[in-house]
Structures are given as C-alpha cells and as structure tokens.
Design a protein around this motif. Sequence first.
Motif, PDB file in Angstrom:
ATOM      1  N   SER A 132       0.731  -1.159   0.071  1.00  0.00           N
ATOM      2  CA  SER A 132      -0.151   0.081   0.001  1.00  0.00           C
ATOM      3  C   SER A 132       0.783   1.195   0.103  1.00  0.00           C
ATOM      4  CB  SER A 132      -0.949   0.051   1.246  1.00  0.00           C
ATOM      5  OG  SER A 132      -0.387   0.174   2.426  1.00  0.00           O
TER       6      SER A 132
ATOM      7  N   ILE B  78       2.287   1.591  -3.421  1.00  0.00           N
ATOM      8  CA  ILE B  78       1.090   1.985  -4.371  1.00  0.00           C
ATOM      9  C   ILE B  78       0.890   3.559  -4.210  1.00  0.00           C
ATOM     10  CG2 ILE B  78      -1.359   2.151  -4.734  1.00  0.00           C
ATOM     11  CD1 ILE B  78      -1.054  -0.945  -4.590  1.00  0.00           C
ATOM     12  N   ALA B  79       0.924   4.034  -2.785  1.00  0.00           N
ATOM     13  CA  ALA B  79       0.928   5.327  -2.598  1.00  0.00           C
ATOM     14  C   ALA B  79       1.737   6.126  -3.032  1.00  0.00           C
ATOM     15  CB  ALA B  79       0.528   5.867  -1.048  1.00  0.00           C
TER      16      ALA B  79
ATOM     17  N   ARG C 273       1.705   6.717  -7.029  1.00  0.00           N
ATOM     18  CA  ARG C 273       0.625   7.556  -7.297  1.00  0.00           C
ATOM     19  C   ARG C 273       1.038   9.142  -6.900  1.00  0.00           C
ATOM     20  NH1 ARG C 273      -3.479   6.434  -9.571  1.00  0.00           N
ATOM     21  NH2 ARG C 273      -4.591   8.190  -8.758  1.00  0.00           N
TER      22      ARG C 273
ATOM     23  N   ASP D 274       1.074   9.957  -3.962  1.00  0.00           N
ATOM     24  CA  ASP D 274       0.046  10.298  -2.757  1.00  0.00           C
ATOM     25  C   ASP D 274       1.060  10.702  -1.601  1.00  0.00           C
ATOM     26  OD1 ASP D 274      -2.268  10.350  -4.469  1.00  0.00           O
ATOM     27  OD2 ASP D 274      -2.549   8.411  -3.782  1.00  0.00           O
TER      28      ASP D 274
ATOM     29  N   ILE E 126      -1.095   7.385   3.154  1.00  0.00           N
ATOM     30  CA  ILE E 126      -1.327   5.949   2.697  1.00  0.00           C
ATOM     31  C   ILE E 126      -3.115   5.921   3.273  1.00  0.00           C
ATOM     32  CG2 ILE E 126      -1.202   3.481   2.918  1.00  0.00           C
ATOM     33  CD1 ILE E 126       1.814   4.222   3.709  1.00  0.00           C
TER      34      ILE E 126
ATOM     35  N   GLU F 207      -7.933   3.177   0.438  1.00  0.00           N
ATOM     36  CA  GLU F 207      -7.788   2.969  -0.929  1.00  0.00           C
ATOM     37  C   GLU F 207      -6.553   2.292  -1.507  1.00  0.00           C
ATOM     38  OE1 GLU F 207      -6.385   7.343  -1.042  1.00  0.00           O
ATOM     39  OE2 GLU F 207      -8.032   6.070   0.294  1.00  0.00           O
ATOM     40  N   HIS F 208      -5.652   2.550  -0.868  1.00  0.00           N
ATOM     41  CA  HIS F 208      -4.152   2.060  -1.132  1.00  0.00           C
ATOM     42  C   HIS F 208      -4.119   0.486  -0.498  1.00  0.00           C
ATOM     43  CE1 HIS F 208      -3.158   6.523  -1.136  1.00  0.00           C
ATOM     44  NE2 HIS F 208      -2.898   6.259  -2.375  1.00  0.00           N
TER      45      HIS F 208
ATOM     46  N   GLU G 148      -9.051   0.386  -9.217  1.00  0.00           N
ATOM     47  CA  GLU G 148      -8.275   1.390  -9.481  1.00  0.00           C
ATOM     48  C   GLU G 148      -9.450   2.587 -10.386  1.00  0.00           C
ATOM     49  OE1 GLU G 148      -3.925   2.278 -10.717  1.00  0.00           O
ATOM     50  OE2 GLU G 148      -4.947   1.140 -12.284  1.00  0.00           O
TER      51      GLU G 148
END
Length: 182
Positions: free
Chosen positions: A132, A135-136, A139, A141, A144, A147-148, A175
Amino acid sequence: MFERFTRGARAVVTGAVAHAERAGADAVAEEHLLLALFDQEDTKASFAFRSLGIADLRDSVESELAEARRRGGLSKADAEALAGLGIDVTEVVSRVEQAHGAGVLAGDQKDKGWWAGRRSFTREAKSALEKSLRIAVGRRDRAIGDEHILLALAARPGVVAEVLADHGASFTALERAMFPAA
C-alpha cells in the motif's frame, strides 16, 4: 510507515485487529484487512465497493474467505492446479477433518499466538501494508489511505485478491472506481 496512514487507513488496521480477535485468529491476516475495509463508511474504498456492486455482497465474500480458510488457505486456482494432478482438495480436507476435527486446516485454534496484548500480522498482511505504501508513492500521494490498502490486497496474488476478483473487484476495476482519471 504508519505515520503516513490516514485516519481511514488506521481504522482499517485497527478494525482488522478486532476482526482477528473476534475470530480467535493467531494473527491478523489479509482477510481481516479486507473485512475491516467493508466496515468503513464514506471512504474511497467504500465508494469503490458500492460502485462495483459488492458492498451488499459481504456475506458472500465472508463465505468464500471461510471456505478458503477451511482449505488451509488454498485459493481456488491452487485447488484446480492440484486437481489437474489428480489431487482432490475437497476429499483431502474432508479426511483431515474426519481424523482431526472440523476446521483443523483453518488454524482456528483459540488462545494461541499473541503476547504483550497485541496480535501480530502475518507475513502476507505485512506485505500488503508495505505494498500500500508503494502504491501511494507510485501515485505520488502523500499519505496512505484505505484505498491504497484495498488496491494492495487486490494486487497481491492469493485468496483475498481471488475473492475480490470473483466479486467483480479486480485491481483494474477498483483502480478505475477510486481514481477515474488514472
């Protein structure tokens, strides 16, 4: 890493611990993270569940997770691969349960595994939380969020990702639902 978790992501982790405790599990697993995601309201993950139509399918999700636990954590794909080799997983599970008791492969033995007042996380659950973060970061972001965590669960091979995909919530579908501009 946890300092970067949003309030929603922290609620998922705390909820997962509560699910593991209620189930009498030795450790917090990926399935507990998923069930805690179902508990959340007004989050990106809950929006994705509603938009993909699985918010109302929690019972079905829990049932599939329980069946996988009964198979000792084997996914349907694992069971099919073994069937291709002539091994009937259902028969094996039945025989083991006849000899040792129902749910023995699920590891549903109470009063095991945690000390100092905290449940540990399985290697897979830890890996999902680490994913996660990746992924954050990928992206761009800064925090975290739940959604992650959901995307990480869907991205990792295994029972949880399989159950999500069986209910129409593949990584790609999730996604798209949570990040329409992606």
